[in-house]
Design an enzyme around this catalytic site. Structure first.
Site, PDB file in Angstrom:
ATOM      1  N   PHE A  96      79.962  75.814  14.003  1.00  0.00           N
ATOM      2  CA  PHE A  96      78.782  76.375  14.668  1.00  0.00           C
ATOM      3  C   PHE A  96      78.188  77.548  13.877  1.00  0.00           C
ATOM      4  O   PHE A  96      78.912  78.428  13.419  1.00  0.00           O
ATOM      5  CB  PHE A  96      79.184  76.839  16.076  1.00  0.00           C
ATOM      6  N   ILE A 138      83.919  78.866  16.731  1.00  0.00           N
ATOM      7  CA  ILE A 138      83.445  78.634  15.352  1.00  0.00           C
ATOM      8  C   ILE A 138      83.435  77.144  14.988  1.00  0.00           C
ATOM      9  O   ILE A 138      83.146  76.779  13.864  1.00  0.00           O
ATOM     10  CB  ILE A 138      84.228  79.446  14.288  1.00  0.00           C
ATOM     11  N   GLU A 139      83.763  76.292  15.954  1.00  0.00           N
ATOM     12  CA  GLU A 139      83.670  74.860  15.665  1.00  0.00           C
ATOM     13  C   GLU A 139      82.493  74.254  16.448  1.00  0.00           C
ATOM     14  O   GLU A 139      81.363  74.326  16.022  1.00  0.00           O
ATOM     15  CB  GLU A 139      85.014  74.166  15.918  1.00  0.00           C
ATOM     16  N   MET A 140      82.750  73.700  17.658  1.00  0.00           N
ATOM     17  CA  MET A 140      81.645  73.065  18.381  1.00  0.00           C
ATOM     18  C   MET A 140      81.015  74.015  19.410  1.00  0.00           C
ATOM     19  O   MET A 140      79.890  73.790  19.866  1.00  0.00           O
ATOM     20  CB  MET A 140      82.135  71.759  19.004  1.00  0.00           C
TER      21      MET A 140
END
Ligand code: HEC
Ligand code: HEC
Length: 347
Positions: A96, A138-140
Site C-alpha cells: 500500500f 503496509i500490504e493491502m
C-alpha cells in the site's frame, strides 16, 4: 600394422574427449537415504478446511481480488504471482502507497504443506495466514474485517459464490470464510518435477551430474534441514550456525517468542522450484542461486562444498522445478462492482 598405427592415436583422442564431456560419475543414490524425501502430493489437504470445488473456485477469485486492498490495486497475486512460481522476483515486496516490507515474499506454491507460515512461523496455517496481508497497513491495508465484508457483500456474484462454498452458514460472507476459501485454493498450489519422477522410480529422469549434486548436498548435511516432500518447510533452525549471518536487524522467531535462544531462528524454506523463486533468504539479500548455496554451505555446514560441488548441487536443485498448473491458476472472471461497492482510497 600400418593401419593400427594411424587409428590408435585417433581412438585415444576420441576417448579422452568423451571423458571430458562426461559429468562426475555417480553410483545410484542410496535408496535408504532417499526415504528422507517424498513425492510432491497432488493436494495438501486439511481436515479442518476440506476443499470442495465451490470453495476452491471462490478462493481462486479472492486470490486475484484487488478490491481486498484499500487502494484496490493490490491482490495476493501482486506479491505472489502464480505464473511466476508464486513470487514477485524482488528482494522485498511493495504494498500500500508503495511501502516496502522488510522481508522477501516466499512462494505460495507448497506453502500449505509447511509446519507453520511466515519466515518466523507466526501463523499456524494458510487459512490463518491469509488474513494477515489483507489487514497489514503496509500490504493491502484494509481497515478491519467488517470493511472487507462490506466490500464482498456489495457484489451479488460474491454472495452467490460464498453461499455455494459455505452452504450451511447463516451468514456465509465473512472475513473468516474468505480466508478459508483462499486457504483451500492454496492447498492445491503444487507442481510436479523431474525429482518426483525420479522418486517414483524412473531412474533416468535425472542425469548423472544431477545425481552427483544430490550426493554432494546430502554429504554436506544440507538434507538434515532440507528434506521431506517439500525439501524443507519442516522445522525451524538458526541461520548462521557456523558463521554469523551478515545482517542481524531481523532476528526471526525471537520477535514472536522473545526467547533469547530463538535469535536468528527461521523456518527452513522449501527448496521446490528454488531456481525460480529468487532473490533468496528472508532478507532477499542474494540474487543468484549459486551464491545462496555457497553461503549456506559456509554458514550452516561443517565442511563447505567445493566449487564443482556447488555447480552440481545447483544442477540437482533444478530438477525440483516443476510445471506451473496453468488450468488451476487461470485468472477467473471477476465479480462486477455495484453502486454499493466502496471506492479505492489513496490514504
Ligand atoms: C505486498 C506484498 C504481499 C501481498 C499483497 C501478500 N503477501 Fe503473502 N507474503 C508477503 C511477504 C513479504 C511474506 C513474508 C512475511 C514474513 O514472513 O514475515 C508473505 C508470506 C506469505 C505466506 C507464507 C509462506 C511461507 O512460506 O511461510 C503465504 C502463504 C502468503 N504470504 C500468502 C498470501 C496471500 C493468500 C495473500 C493475499 C490474501 C498475500 N500473501 C498477500 C508479501 C505479500
Ligand atoms: C541447520 C539447518 C540448515 C542446513 C544444514 C542447511 N540449510 Fe539451507 N536454509 C536453512 C534456513 C533456516 C534457511 C532460511 C534462511 C533465512 O533466509 O534466514 C535456509 C535457506 C536456504 C536457501 C534459500 C531458500 C529461499 O527460499 O530463499 C537455499 C538455496 C538453501 N538453504 C540451500 C541449502 C544448501 C545447499 C545447504 C547445504 C550446503 C543448506 N541449505 C543447509 C537451514 C539450513
Amino acid at each position: 600394422m600400418q593401419k593400427i598405427h594411424t587409428i590408435l592415436p585417433l581412438l585415444l583422442l576420441v576417448l579422452t574427449a568423451c571423458q571430458k564431456a562426461q559429468p562426475p560419475a555417480v553410483a545410484e543414490i542410496d535408496s535408504d537415504f532417499l526415504k528422507n524425501f517424498q513425492v510432491a502430493p497432488a493436494k495438501m489437504e486439511s481436515d479442518k478446511n476440506p476443499a470442495t470445488e465451490a470453495k476452491v473456485n471462490l478462493g481462486r477469485v479472492l486470490y486475484y481480488e484487488e478490491r481486498l486492498s484499500k487502494s484496490q490495486n493490490i491482490s495476493c497475486n501482486t506479491c505472489h504471482l502464480l505464473d511466476k512460481y508464486g513470487v514477485d522476483g524482488t528482494p522485498t515486496s511493495t504494498g500500500f502507497k508503495g511501502q516496502k516490507g522488510g522481508r522477501n515474499a516466499p512462494t505460495t506454491y507448497f506453502a500449505a504443506g509447511h509446519i507453520v507460515q511466515f519466515w518466523d512461523g507466526r501463523a499456524a496455517d494458510v487459512e490463518e495466514q491469509a488474513k494477515g496481508p489483507v489487514l497489514n497497513p503496509i500490504e493491502m491495508a484494509m481497515t478491519d474485517a467488517s470493511s472487507v465484508e462490506a466490500t464482498l457483500r456489495s457484489m451479488p456474484e460474491y454472495v452467490e459464490m460464498f453461499k455455494k462454498a459455505f452452504p450451511d452458514a447463516k451468514q456465509p460472507v465473512t472475513f473468516d470464510n474468505a480466508a478459508l476459501a483462499i486457504g483451500a485454493f492454496e492447498r492445491g498450489l503444487v507442481t510436479e518435477s523431474r525429482w518426483d519422477h525420479y522418486l517414483k522410480g524412473h531412474k533416468d529422469s535425472i542425469t548423472p551430474e544431477e545425481k552427483a549434486g544430490f550426493v554432494a548436498f546430502s554429504k554436506a548435511g544440507c538434507a538434515s534441514c532440507h528434506n521431506g516432500a517439500y525439501v524443507g518447510g519442516r522445522l525451524y533452525t538458526k541461520v548462521g550456525i557456523k558463521k554469523a549471518w551478515p545482517k542481524q536487524d531481523d532476528l526471526g522467531r525471537f520477535a514472536v517468542t522473545k526467547q533469547e535462544h530463538q535469535k536468528m531462528v527461521f523456518k527452513v524454506p522449501s527448496l521446490r522450484n528454488i531456481d525460480k523463486t529468487g532473490p533468496y533468504f528472508h532478507d532477499g539479500s542474494v540474487a543468484q542461486l549459486e551464491e545462496a548455496v555457497k553461503m549456506m554451505s559456509e554458514m550452516q555446514t561443517e565442511k563447505p562444498l567445493t566449487e564443482p560441488e556447488v555447480v552440481a548441487v545447483v544442477a540437482w536443485m533444478k530438477t525440483l522445478t516443476g510445471d506451473i498448473p496453468a488450468d488451476y491458476i487461470k485468472k477467473p472472471a471477476m465479480p462486477a462492482a455495484t453502486a454499493q461497492t466502496p471506492k479505492p482510497q489513496a490514504d
